[in-house]
Design a protein around this motif. Structure first.
Motif, PDB file in Angstrom:
ATOM      1  N   TYR B 153       0.780  -1.074  -0.138  1.00 36.06           N
ATOM      2  CA  TYR B 153       0.121   0.048   0.122  1.00 36.06           C
ATOM      3  C   TYR B 153       0.843   1.204  -0.152  1.00 36.06           C
ATOM      4  O   TYR B 153       0.690   2.119  -0.675  1.00 36.06           O
ATOM      5  N   MET B 210       2.950  17.835   1.142  1.00 34.83           N
ATOM      6  CA  MET B 210       2.108  16.640   0.892  1.00 34.83           C
ATOM      7  C   MET B 210       2.323  15.817   2.066  1.00 34.83           C
ATOM      8  O   MET B 210       1.342  15.145   2.655  1.00 34.83           O
ATOM      9  N   ALA B 211       3.594  15.173   2.425  1.00 36.72           N
ATOM     10  CA  ALA B 211       3.818  14.464   3.442  1.00 36.72           C
ATOM     11  C   ALA B 211       3.443  14.764   4.549  1.00 36.72           C
ATOM     12  O   ALA B 211       2.524  14.037   5.523  1.00 36.72           O
ATOM     13  N   ALA B 212       3.540  16.058   5.056  1.00 31.63           N
ATOM     14  CA  ALA B 212       2.900  16.460   6.442  1.00 31.63           C
ATOM     15  C   ALA B 212       1.506  16.329   6.381  1.00 31.63           C
ATOM     16  O   ALA B 212       0.825  15.701   7.281  1.00 31.63           O
ATOM     17  N   SER B 213       0.822  16.802   5.194  1.00 32.95           N
ATOM     18  CA  SER B 213      -0.714  16.406   5.331  1.00 32.95           C
ATOM     19  C   SER B 213      -1.087  15.081   5.388  1.00 32.95           C
ATOM     20  O   SER B 213      -2.113  14.806   5.787  1.00 32.95           O
ATOM     21  N   MET B 214      -0.682  14.443   4.759  1.00 34.38           N
ATOM     22  CA  MET B 214      -0.928  12.951   4.637  1.00 34.38           C
ATOM     23  C   MET B 214      -0.948  12.433   5.956  1.00 34.38           C
ATOM     24  O   MET B 214      -1.738  11.542   6.439  1.00 34.38           O
ATOM     25  N   ASP B 215       0.481  12.630   6.443  1.00 37.90           N
ATOM     26  CA  ASP B 215       0.567  12.239   7.875  1.00 37.90           C
ATOM     27  C   ASP B 215      -0.539  12.445   8.988  1.00 37.90           C
ATOM     28  O   ASP B 215      -0.939  12.018   9.539  1.00 37.90           O
ATOM     29  N   ALA B 216      -0.537  13.851   8.707  1.00 36.66           N
ATOM     30  CA  ALA B 216      -1.822  14.291   9.582  1.00 36.66           C
ATOM     31  C   ALA B 216      -3.068  13.783   9.561  1.00 36.66           C
ATOM     32  O   ALA B 216      -3.961  13.783  10.386  1.00 36.66           O
ATOM     33  N   ARG B 217      -3.395  13.278   8.210  1.00 36.53           N
ATOM     34  CA  ARG B 217      -4.556  12.484   8.052  1.00 36.53           C
ATOM     35  C   ARG B 217      -4.439  11.000   8.309  1.00 36.53           C
ATOM     36  O   ARG B 217      -5.437  10.237   7.872  1.00 36.53           O
ATOM     37  N   GLY B 218      -3.314  10.471   8.805  1.00 36.95           N
ATOM     38  CA  GLY B 218      -3.340   9.100   9.318  1.00 36.95           C
ATOM     39  C   GLY B 218      -2.721   8.233   8.638  1.00 36.95           C
ATOM     40  O   GLY B 218      -2.440   7.143   8.980  1.00 36.95           O
ATOM     41  N   PHE B 219      -1.938   8.822   7.534  1.00 42.03           N
ATOM     42  CA  PHE B 219      -0.992   8.045   6.645  1.00 42.03           C
ATOM     43  C   PHE B 219      -0.122   7.413   7.587  1.00 42.03           C
ATOM     44  O   PHE B 219       0.576   7.961   8.172  1.00 42.03           O
ATOM     45  N   GLY B 220       0.118   5.965   7.559  1.00 43.50           N
ATOM     46  CA  GLY B 220       1.156   5.357   8.248  1.00 43.50           C
ATOM     47  C   GLY B 220       0.678   4.749   9.309  1.00 43.50           C
ATOM     48  O   GLY B 220       1.753   4.183  10.267  1.00 43.50           O
ATOM     49  N   ARG B 221      -0.445   4.828   9.549  1.00 41.01           N
ATOM     50  CA  ARG B 221      -1.025   3.905  10.878  1.00 41.01           C
ATOM     51  C   ARG B 221      -1.171   2.468  10.450  1.00 41.01           C
ATOM     52  O   ARG B 221      -1.481   2.168   9.598  1.00 41.01           O
ATOM     53  N   ARG B 284      -6.292  -0.785   7.450  1.00 40.70           N
ATOM     54  CA  ARG B 284      -6.998   0.276   6.535  1.00 40.70           C
ATOM     55  C   ARG B 284      -8.189  -0.360   5.775  1.00 40.70           C
ATOM     56  O   ARG B 284      -8.166  -1.547   5.369  1.00 40.70           O
TER      57      ARG B 284
END
Lengths: 510, 317
Positions: B153, B210-221, B284
């Motif tokens: 993913y 983009m990376a910051a925004s994706m992480d803040a939206r839970g990417f990488g959980r 996910r």
């Protein structure tokens, strides 16, 4: 709801702290404005609340962050994604999907929400943000205001109770900005959302917020009631400045009450705006047309601009302001005749130190050495010549590019959104530079959304709508008080006097 | 209308169709067959393509296909191997080169048969190119990535984000080039560096944003996974890799084809289970996973039929 205790952050152990012993406690349903000078650390504070500082910036952080009573001091941002929604300065640059539906579902997918629930929640978020009919649209097809709404909806789709926004309105025209902020205010009242929002243009939400956080230049932070906080704050909109100048105690926080007070107390004769004697025609546009693939961006625009004249081009997003400026520039490709500063001024910078940029600029302009440097000194405080141009703040970069373009000594200067992201103090500097240029016999044409900046700077306003000129009139008329003028400046709204648009017309003595 | 139908077809189905057509084109022995496959490919693309960036490359594939045919013919004219019994189409002045390695004959007589052979060869390649174009223009690359297994993913998302960023890169390139012209010609750096540095800077900024925004939206959980499971997944993955390598080696050396096939099958199975276990780590879910519909199975059926007819025909000949 969310709090910081004794939070300190610096990039290195020997560096000055960017945030120093911050103590904040923000309660549920609170609508908070974060303000401070350009480069003061507003964004850093917001990012610390989200957890992106220090995880995405490096550096050393100490102190405690709690959300809803739970300690999240060392949590990565993705661990609090179900609690905090975050929208950064350019949401259009941070979209991960290509349709509205998928963008809203992204956070839910990461949180492992089952599919049927996901669709329910997305639809609820769409309904709450008034985007239902855009559900299956492509993100690139949306307007700037709509994109901003999608970013907010996406940040809240997982039922986050805290929304953190970094300058959400900096790219929006006054009407879209107003709608967006009203909408966030509405969410706070009806959904008990806690919203924390950084914004330079304080006037846009001054009468909506419950409290104000000020990030000071010494990295300390204070939090309190808007009236108390702004009474002493230096970077304020004309509304507050008027109250400060007239020594109103307490200061008035909204236009209505200020209007009443002004009508009762102001007895002087307002001054007229001082226009310069105009010289010869320096630029003449005739039937300018700009066509893109399936859009006419500029539609038969004609006007003349004279020496000593400052013209503001205003209009909603997508009305053709930028295209018009580029077309004017393109008509006279010689850089000796027209100088232009584009919207992203930093695009012009590519050398590795400030001194290189300055001396290169002197060479290109065939000017005496240090000419650019001495121009730059007029706009900003002294800068370290060894600094990398990319490390300058956006205001300093703008100043540098402006100096580089002005040293060419072209009689016509075009500026595209020169105040984007600048605080009031820097804006005043830019305004005085522009007035000086006009006094020196140049003609300045700039595009702007910023009513208050235009009121301070321009002689004449050209309004565009869908590429056509819908008004071309003196600034007093364009921004002045008459019923339902969406562009009326704050001073115009408060004074309700014909031809009065700027603070210096009603305060001080000459 | 047709575009809507196309959007419902699973991206892997387009790829399967493309591969089957390419295989048939590769074994085609007559010009009408390759022409039919080429025409079918173009027709499919024109009928079903969506209005999207990846769907706009038909022109490129057509040019490539035409170029392949033309180059084939030109080569055949240069290295003409026509014997005198053939019907000669035209004469070119012959050229004999001797570079110390024996004589090489260039140009000379060009026969109809050699040209027809070149056209068939070229059209075969051209048909394969057009068949692949089906997959590239009709399969939404993002949907394809979404159907990747959970263990992949993160990689799949990175690739799809990169695809999203590509048009922005072009846009920022154009913007910077335009802005650059405002500054006047600098002697310090070449024109290219003056454009590349701001563009790279822009791209880097955007990626971080983009990376910051994706992480803040839970990417990488991810959900917790036991050490045993992790170990099992890694061992299986490694075993799969080794089995596959050995299998390929034995297959290519021709030592024992049956053994090689068994090893390859075991290797694939082992790797598959490994990926399966790792995929469980992602809690996910997905909103847009395209399900295969009756339409997909219809295409599978058509593909199978086409293959059967093609190869039984070959055998028959």
């Amino acid at each position: 709801m969310i709090s910081l205790k004794n939070f300190t952050f610096s990039y290195g152990s020997s560096d000055e702290p960017r945030l120093s012993r911050v103590n904040l406690d923000i309660s549920a349903g609170e609508f908070v404005l974060v303000c401070g000078a350009t480069g003061s650390g507003k964004s850093t504070l917001l990012r610390a609340l989200v957890g992106l500082v220090p995880h995405f910036t490096g550096g050393i952080a100490s102190g405690k962050r709690t959300i809803d009573g739970q300690d999240f001091s060392t949590a990565m941002p993705h661990e609090t994604a179900h609690l905090i929604g975050y929208v950064n300065q350019q949401p259009e640059g941070a979209f991960v999907a290509d349709t509205v539906l998928e963008e809203l579902a992204f956070a839910l997918e990461q949180l492992g929400v089952p599919r049927d629930q996901m669709i329910e929640r997305v639809d609820a978020a769409l309904a709450a943000t008034g985007l239902t009919e855009l559900r299956n649209r492509k993100l690139v097809e949306l307007s700037g205001g709509q994109q901003q709404r999608v970013a907010i909806a996406a940040a809240l789709s997982a039922g986050q109770k805290i929304l953190i926004l970094d300058e959400p309105t900096s790219a929006l025209d006054p009407t879209s900005a107003h709608e967006l902020l009203e909408f966030i205010h509405e969410l706070c009242r009806t959904q008990n959302l806690t919203a924390i929002i950084a914004e330079h243009r304080i006037e846009r939400l001054i009468d909506l917020v419950d409290s104000v956080i000020i990030v000071n230049n010494d990295a300390t932070v204070s939090h309190g009631k808007p009236a108390e906080q702004l009474a002493k704050f230096a970077f304020v909109p004309p509304l507050i400045e008027l109250a400060q100048e007239l020594r109103w105690q307490p200061i008035e926080m909204n236009i209505e009450s200020a209007t009443k007070r002004f009508a009762a107390e102001f007895k002087n004769q307002p001054r007229k705006i001082a226009h310069l004697e105009l010289g010869k025609v320096l630029l003449s546009a005739k039937d300018v047309v700009v066509d893109y693939a399936n859009l006419r961006a500029v539609d038969h625009v004609s006007f003349e601009a004279r020496a000593g004249e400052v013209i503001a081009v205003m209009g909603e997003n997508g009305s053709g302001k930028t295209s018009l400026l580029w077309a004017l520039q393109g008509q006279n490709p010689s850089l000796d005749e027209i100088a232009m500063v584009p919207q992203q001024a930093a695009d012009l910078l590519f050398l590795s130190s400030l001194s290189d940029e300055l001396s290169d600029s002197d060479e290109v302009a065939r000017a005496k050495p240090t000419s650019t440097a001495s121009l730059l000194e007029q706009f900003t405080s002294r800068l370290d010549p060894a600094i990398h141009p990319r490390d300058l703040s956006s205001g300093q970069q703008l100043a540098l590019v402006l100096a580089m373009q002005l040293v060419k000594n072209a009689p016509v200067v075009l500026l595209d959104e020169p105040t984007r992201g600048l605080d009031y103090a820097t804006k005043k500097q830019v305004a005085s530079v522009i007035r000086d240029l006009a006094a020196a016999g140049k003609c300045i044409i700039f595009a702007s959304h910023d009513v208050e900046f235009v009121a301070q700077t321009a002689d004449r306003v050209i309004q565009l709508e869908a590429g056509r000129v819908i008004a071309d009139e003196p600034v007093e008329q364009a921004l002045g008080w008459h019923s339902d003028n969406a562009l009326a400046s704050q001073i115009a709204q408060i004074s309700k006097l014909p031809g009065v648009i700027a603070l210096q017309q009603v305060v001080g003595n000459e | 209308m047709l575009q809507k139908v196309a959007a419902r077809i699973h991206p892997t189905t387009w790829w399967l169709l493309a591969i089957v057509l390419a295989v048939i084109a590769g074994t085609a022995s007559a010009l009408w067959q390759t022409a039919a496959i080429g025409a079918l490919s173009i027709a499919l693309i024109l009928l079903f393509r969506e209005n999207a960036t990846w769907a706009r490359s038909l022109g490129f594939y057509l040019t490539l296909a035409a170029a392949v045919i033309v180059i084939r013919i030109l080569f055949r004219m240069v290295f003409s191997f026509s014997s005198d019994e053939d019907q000669i189409l035209f004469h070119l002045p012959a050229l004999t080169l001797n570079l110390g390695l024996g004589e090489i004959n260039l140009f000379g007589n060009v026969s109809l048969r050699s040209i027809m052979g070149a056209v068939l060869d070229g059209s075969r390649l051209a048909a394969i190119i057009l068949a692949v174009a089906i997959a590239n223009t009709l399969a939404n690359p993002k949907k394809l990535l979404k159907s990747a297994p959970g263990a992949l993913y993160e990689i799949a998302t990175s690739v799809s984000v990169a695809i999203n960023l590509a048009p922005q890169l072009i846009e920022s390139f154009n913007r910077v080039r335009r802005a650059r012209s405002l500054r006047g010609r600098s002697k310090r750096t070449g024109q290219l560096a003056g454009i590349l540095i701001p563009v790279l800077e822009d791209t880097l900024d955007r990626s971080l944003l983009m990376a910051a925004s994706m992480d803040a939206r839970g990417f990488g959980r991810r959900s917790a996974q036991s050490a045993g499971e992790l170990l099992a997944a890694r061992t299986l993955g490694l075993a799969g890799l080794v089995l596959n390598l050995v299998g390929i080696f034995i297959l290519l050396s021709g030592f024992n084809v049956a053994l090689a096939l068994v090893l390859l099958a075991c290797g694939l199975l082992s790797a598959g289970i490994g990926v399966r276990i790792t995929s469980k780590r992602n809690a996910r879910t997905s909103i847009g996973r395209t399900a295969r519909t009756g339409l997909d199975f219809l295409i599978y059926l058509a593909c199978t039929l086409a293959l059967v007819i093609n190869f039984s025909g070959l055998v028959g000949v």
